[in-house]
Design an enzyme around this catalytic site. Sequence first.
Site, PDB file in Angstrom:
ATOM      1  N   ASP A   1       8.365  -4.242  -9.999  1.00 43.44           N
ATOM      2  CA  ASP A   1       7.297  -3.621  -9.342  1.00 43.44           C
ATOM      3  C   ASP A   1       7.424  -4.755  -8.221  1.00 43.44           C
ATOM      4  OD1 ASP A   1       5.510  -2.442  -7.707  1.00 43.44           O
ATOM      5  OD2 ASP A   1       3.865  -3.067  -9.148  1.00 43.44           O
TER       6      ASP A   1
ATOM      7  N   GLY B   1       2.661   2.614  -2.415  1.00 45.85           N
ATOM      8  CA  GLY B   1       2.761   3.416  -3.499  1.00 45.85           C
ATOM      9  C   GLY B   1       3.432   2.739  -4.756  1.00 45.85           C
ATOM     10  N   LYS B   2       3.963   1.624  -4.660  1.00 47.46           N
ATOM     11  CA  LYS B   2       5.246   0.967  -5.698  1.00 47.46           C
ATOM     12  C   LYS B   2       4.392   1.083  -6.919  1.00 47.46           C
ATOM     13  CE  LYS B   2       5.491  -2.748  -3.242  1.00 47.46           C
ATOM     14  NZ  LYS B   2       4.457  -2.400  -2.119  1.00 47.46           N
ATOM     15  N   SER B   3       3.372   0.207  -7.181  1.00 55.31           N
ATOM     16  CA  SER B   3       2.552   0.043  -8.631  1.00 55.31           C
ATOM     17  C   SER B   3       2.226   1.563  -8.856  1.00 55.31           C
ATOM     18  CB  SER B   3       1.403  -0.797  -8.447  1.00 55.31           C
ATOM     19  OG  SER B   3       1.776  -1.957  -7.902  1.00 55.31           O
ATOM     20  N   TYR B   4       1.835   2.531  -8.023  1.00 60.88           N
ATOM     21  CA  TYR B   4       1.232   3.833  -8.601  1.00 60.88           C
ATOM     22  C   TYR B   4       2.669   4.682  -9.165  1.00 60.88           C
ATOM     23  CZ  TYR B   4      -0.141   8.712  -8.102  1.00 60.88           C
ATOM     24  OH  TYR B   4      -0.363   9.990  -8.562  1.00 60.88           O
TER      25      TYR B   4
ATOM     26  N   GLY C   1       4.182  -6.025  -2.027  1.00 66.11           N
ATOM     27  CA  GLY C   1       4.877  -5.403  -0.860  1.00 66.11           C
ATOM     28  C   GLY C   1       5.092  -6.269   0.389  1.00 66.11           C
TER      29      GLY C   1
ATOM     30  N   GLY D   1       0.719  -1.354   0.021  1.00 62.16           N
ATOM     31  CA  GLY D   1       0.111  -0.141  -0.063  1.00 62.16           C
ATOM     32  C   GLY D   1       0.760   1.208   0.103  1.00 62.16           C
TER      33      GLY D   1
HETATM   34  N1  ATP Z   1       1.998   9.473  -4.622  1.00 60.38           N
HETATM   35  C1  ATP Z   1       0.879   9.065  -4.432  1.00 60.38           C
HETATM   36  N2  ATP Z   1      -0.202  10.035  -4.625  1.00 60.38           N
HETATM   37  C2  ATP Z   1      -1.393   9.720  -4.657  1.00 60.38           C
HETATM   38  N3  ATP Z   1      -1.942   8.320  -4.365  1.00 60.38           N
HETATM   39  C3  ATP Z   1      -1.059   7.437  -4.268  1.00 60.38           C
HETATM   40  C4  ATP Z   1       0.332   7.550  -4.243  1.00 60.38           C
HETATM   41  N4  ATP Z   1       0.862   6.535  -4.053  1.00 60.38           N
HETATM   42  C5  ATP Z   1       0.151   5.643  -3.997  1.00 60.38           C
HETATM   43  N5  ATP Z   1      -1.334   6.053  -4.098  1.00 60.38           N
HETATM   44  C6  ATP Z   1      -2.517   5.409  -3.865  1.00 60.38           C
HETATM   45  O1  ATP Z   1      -2.450   4.699  -2.820  1.00 60.38           O
HETATM   46  C7  ATP Z   1      -2.985   3.120  -3.018  1.00 60.38           C
HETATM   47  C8  ATP Z   1      -1.949   2.189  -2.741  1.00 60.38           C
HETATM   48  O2  ATP Z   1      -0.829   2.126  -3.807  1.00 60.38           O
HETATM   49  P1  ATP Z   1      -0.128   1.039  -4.655  1.00 60.38           P
HETATM   50  O3  ATP Z   1      -1.220   0.085  -5.231  1.00 60.38           O
HETATM   51  O4  ATP Z   1       0.672   1.589  -5.893  1.00 60.38           O
HETATM   52  O5  ATP Z   1       0.373   0.545  -3.521  1.00 60.38           O
HETATM   53  P2  ATP Z   1       1.560  -0.775  -3.396  1.00 60.38           P
HETATM   54  O6  ATP Z   1       2.884  -0.479  -2.778  1.00 60.38           O
HETATM   55  O7  ATP Z   1       1.843  -1.146  -5.164  1.00 60.38           O
HETATM   56  O8  ATP Z   1       0.909  -1.888  -2.829  1.00 60.38           O
HETATM   57  P3  ATP Z   1       0.971  -3.486  -2.853  1.00 60.38           P
HETATM   58  O9  ATP Z   1       2.405  -3.811  -2.395  1.00 60.38           O
HETATM   59  O10 ATP Z   1      -0.004  -4.157  -1.947  1.00 60.38           O
HETATM   60  O11 ATP Z   1       0.639  -4.015  -4.330  1.00 60.38           O
HETATM   61  C9  ATP Z   1      -3.466   3.191  -4.300  1.00 60.38           C
HETATM   62  O12 ATP Z   1      -4.755   3.789  -4.233  1.00 60.38           O
HETATM   63  C10 ATP Z   1      -2.579   4.290  -5.138  1.00 60.38           C
HETATM   64  O13 ATP Z   1      -3.422   5.119  -6.276  1.00 60.38           O
END
Ligand code: ATP
Length: 397
Positions: free
Chosen positions: A271, A100-103, A274, A98
């Site tokens: 990516d 923000g890696k995929s973001y 998490g 959560g």
């Molecule tokens: N810099 C940012 N600005 C706005 N929203 C963000 C940002 N980073 C992440 N988010 C939001 O936070 C949420 C979680 O982000 P994301 O899915 O990228 O997490 P992750 O690290 O890839 O999680 P996981 O390991 O569970 O896949 C998403 O709804 C994403 O849109």
Amino acid sequence: MVYHENDSGVVNDNVKVCVRARGLLGSNEVGRNTCLTALPSQNAIMINAKPDPKLFAFDYVADEHTTQEQLFDSVARPLVDSFIGGYNACIFAYGQTGSGKSYTIMGGGDVNQSDQNGLIPRTFQHLFTTLNNNQSSSINNSYEDDSNDNNNNEEDNRLQSYKCTLSFLEIYNEQIMDLFVDTSPNLSIREDIKKGIYVEGLREIEITDTQTAMELLEIGIANRHVAETAMNSNSSRSHSVLTINLESTVCIKQTKDGLTKNKYSRLSLIDLAGSERQKSTEAAGTRLKEAGSINKSLSCLGNVIRSLVDLANGKPRHVQYRDSKLTFLLKRAKNIRNMAIVNEEASGSDCRSTVATVRDENTPFGSVALTFVGARGIGVAATPKDGAGTTLSEVAL
Ligand SMILES: Nc1ncnc2c1ncn2[C@@H]1O[C@H](COP(=O)(O)OP(=O)(O)OP(=O)(O)O)[C@@H](O)[C@H]1O
């Protein structure tokens, strides 16, 4: 990111660790507090630790106001330029679920919302704009007669042609799957004296423009394993590795029939799934099994990094690449050196990048660590401003 290139084409200082801290996500995170303050102007993170806050320095720090475009320009654009110049490179996103890696790597929302595009779409855009511009300026300036031959000792380096291919895989529960295929079989990693490490049967599709690359990216993302957990409604349950291979032919002498050389380079954008605490994600059944695989492979990655750092510091270590698919796949070279060399041999067998990242799951919640690795590079993640030799993982949260 700054690359220092000397006359013999050697790049030093090629591992960068960057942290992006996102803000709290409105109604999803009511009642939660931030545990850190990002200080972009100082490229530092302040952890609100007790009794005293601690300051940690990084190569680059982004906060909740940093746009996707700014992030790309600051940290990925120079790496893509370096890749076009013939260097291998690798970008990881590492962090708690959560964070923000995929973001950061893929982007948020619809891919047509270009301001939300992450590093991969922006990489495609910059790559093809640069390659196609270089190639067309080369064609427009082609030599019309041999009167220009009087400078034929000078290096020219005009791009004559290129071949770019794309592959996209995920490692899910220690199985490697081709994301370009709807139902991929479990693929095997092979090691070949010429080819280095490769995945047998993985599709490599030739691409010449951003649109085709984006269509393939969308196919791959749709095939990736994601699921809802208590901490992320769209949580990646696998590590994904997108690799762009580039073979370019450049003219090296200013003559009509001048000499050419081929450069081979590889850029991987990864990516990672998490790291998770079972209590926070409330994982059970399939989700729990996935979490076990994710945490185990991240821990193997941490062990490999630690061994590589020890080796680089002259300590004898056996690097346990084979402990997980992720580390075996990312194994690139046995002789790790903290410098990069442009890949000009025609053999194409040099897979020189290696891995380095922030060390364990203690990356503060809400922040994502990106690690940028050039060819043959390794590095230690972070050094606190208030003490020597400690890495981020040693911060007690
Ligand atoms: N810099 C940012 N600005 C706005 N929203 C963000 C940002 N980073 C992440 N988010 C939001 O936070 C949420 C979680 O982000 P994301 O899915 O990228 O997490 P992750 O690290 O890839 O999680 P996981 O390991 O569970 O896949 C998403 O709804 C994403 O849109």
